[in-house]
Design an enzyme around this catalytic site. Structure first.
Site, short mmCIF file in Angstrom:
data_model
loop_
_atom_site.label_atom_id
_atom_site.label_comp_id
_atom_site.label_asym_id
_atom_site.label_seq_id
_atom_site.Cartn_x
_atom_site.Cartn_y
_atom_site.Cartn_z
N LYS A 181 25.82 54.55 68.83
CA LYS A 181 26.35 56.44 68.53
C LYS A 181 24.08 56.80 68.78
CE LYS A 181 26.79 60.85 65.73
NZ LYS A 181 26.88 61.40 64.98
P1 FBP Z 1 25.29 66.05 65.27
O1 FBP Z 1 26.27 66.10 66.47
O2 FBP Z 1 25.57 68.04 64.63
O3 FBP Z 1 23.87 66.00 66.47
O4 FBP Z 1 25.83 65.08 64.83
C1 FBP Z 1 25.60 64.10 65.15
C2 FBP Z 1 24.49 63.58 63.30
O5 FBP Z 1 24.55 62.15 63.88
C3 FBP Z 1 25.02 63.34 62.28
O6 FBP Z 1 26.13 62.48 61.98
C4 FBP Z 1 24.58 63.31 61.81
O7 FBP Z 1 24.40 63.75 60.41
C5 FBP Z 1 23.31 63.60 62.72
O8 FBP Z 1 23.72 64.42 63.69
C6 FBP Z 1 21.42 63.80 62.32
O9 FBP Z 1 20.96 64.22 62.93
P2 FBP Z 1 19.75 63.75 62.61
O10 FBP Z 1 18.66 62.58 63.33
O11 FBP Z 1 19.29 65.35 64.18
O12 FBP Z 1 19.10 64.45 61.69
#
Ligand code: FBP
Length: 258
Positions: A181
């Site tokens: 991911k």
């Molecule tokens: P979103 O779809 O809200 O971006 O969530 C995906 C994610 O990977 C979450 O699982 C995680 O908490 C967040 O994004 C981390 O985002 P960042 O790396 O910007 O802190």
């Protein structure tokens, strides 16, 4: 002897049924703190309802949330996030530590575990060492690993740097993530290279909330058109009012599985 019925491959197939998936991500409250979501109901039960009624292909949560929502989830495979950090530490020192074992995740009914590696971080080597420990346990318990391959570090202008995302996704596949991911690079041309160079399925994070649902769906269309295997979205779903969140999840599913 290899048996498909209790294998990692079978568990992946229960999540990516047609090779694609729409996952609801809900590991934010630990990463960014509850005050980042002021006015939003971030109770585990609410998120479980959105995932169930929106018919998500899976939900990614930490073990504490998993224990709370297990009984409310209707046919939504559980993916337990086993590494964590808070935003209370300084940005330079951000790393994700192992906080839950693969066995604990399996015992709560998880079909897979998820973890984050910040490729490029000053603390990358600690996260890589942790990954090697998790991998041994995952092999033992036949659990797939959904790896969040996120670029970080002083060398980067931005964590959304196209080449850094491409590099992180490839690195995740190289070290044994079963599903990667990562962030969207923001355009189809560069993201097609991310997918091409990453030889395992790539799911895309949703990023900060986009108000216009059509605009968000168009981004999902773009992502899918260049070969992604789906999305793992948080804020763009559960930061909306309940019925809109459920409806959007269903629409995202139509795009991803078409
Ligand atoms: P979103 O779809 O809200 O971006 O969530 C995906 C994610 O990977 C979450 O699982 C995680 O908490 C967040 O994004 C981390 O985002 P960042 O790396 O910007 O802190």
């Amino acid at each position: 002897m290899f048996s498909f019925f209790d294998s990692k491959e079978k568990k992946i197939k229960e999540i990516l049924k047609d090779g694609k998936a729409v996952l609801l991500a809900f590991d934010h409250a630990i990463e960014h703190g509850p005050s980042s979501y002021e006015g939003i109901d971030i109770s585990p039960e609410r998120i479980a309802r959105i995932a169930s009624e929106g018919e998500a292909d899976g939900i990614i949560v930490h073990i504490g949330v998993a224990r709370k929502i297990k009984k409310f989830l209707k046919n939504v495979p559980l993916i337990v996030k086993i590494t964590a950090r808070t935003s209370l530490v300084s940005d330079e020192n951000q790393m994700q530590e192992i906080v839950t074992s693969v066995k604990e995740a399996k015992d709560v009914g998880a079909k897979a575990v998820a973890l984050t590696v910040y490729f490029g971080s000053e603390r990358e080597s600690e996260m890589l060492r942790n990954f090697s420990i998790v991998k041994q346990e995952a092999i033992k318990h036949k659990m797939p690993i959904f790896g969040f391959a996120y670029p970080r570090g002083k060398k980067l202008k931005s964590k959304y740097d196209e080449e850094a995302i491409r590099y992180a996704a490839r690195a995740g596949a190289e070290i044994g993530f079963d599903v990667v991911k990562t962030y969207y690079t923001g355009n189809k041309e560069s993201f097609s290279k991310v997918v091409k160079d990453c030889f395992v399925p790539v799911l895309v994070a949703g990023g900060p909330k986009i108000e216009d649902e059509k605009e968000f769906l168009n981004i999902v269309k773009d992502i899918m058109s260049v070969g992604a295997s789906g999305v793992a979205i948080g804020r763009n779903v559960w930061m909306r009012e309940d019925e809109k969140a459920i409806q959007l999840l269903k629409e995202i599913k139509k795009v991803v599985h078409s």
